[in-house]
Design a protein around this motif. Sequence first.
Motif: not given
Length: 250
Positions: A45-48, A51-53, A56-58, A198-199
């Motif tokens: 799994q990418l370690p978001y 803020e990263g999540k 991605v949703a936006l 940040t991500i």
Amino acid sequence: MSSYSPPSTAANVGGTESEWWDGAHLARVDGELRTSWLVDPGDGQLPYTAEGKRRVALFAQAQIESFDGPESRPVAGDRCLLPSWGAMGPVMLNAPYNANYRFVQTRDQVAIVAENNSELRIIRIGAAHLPAKIRPWTGDSIGHWEKDTLVVETTNLRADAPLSQAPFFFTAGARVVERFTRVAPAALKYEFTVEDPTIFTRPWRAEMAFVATNAVLYEFACHEGNYAMTNVLAGARAVEQGETKASPSR
């Protein structure tokens, strides 16, 4: 980050024809069959970060709903400024079509040409990074040799150029380190590490294989005359006009 399967919805015009997709199969790296590029973290799994999540949703929502103008559309598939699927990178992801590359090496530079969008990336060997205010679409890539491995550090990445269809973003402080190693006469091992506090909560690493081919690199037209952009925006304006006419007058 496993193999991509094209959607089968009726709205995805031209998205399921066998002539379009190269097909997918399990990759073999270091003699092992792989179902994913990602090797670290071990849970796949990418370690978001939070803020990263959020970003991605936006971004996913904007691709569906944002039709205010050309600048609001994706930089690759709609605006044709970068190859789709993160094909050029960094990081270089294996696109499901037109996924070939040509590598040209000189004493001072390595040039990589991607068939997808006919993109060109220049890696300067032993040079200094550009000033932080200069941010090319593919970042600023500096290479050096560690024995038989070309190590490439890329900084100056653009926060406004997310990898189209890829599941992650960069911010201005991101750093990518790639390693290209010839492991056979006709094969390269490609490894990369992504750092962006940040991500992501931690750096993450992935690897894949590049296999030589005699296939021809074809000229790539993202959109012939980019009529699609005009039609997409014109369609959005027509929908807005229809909604205005349907609204009760005040």
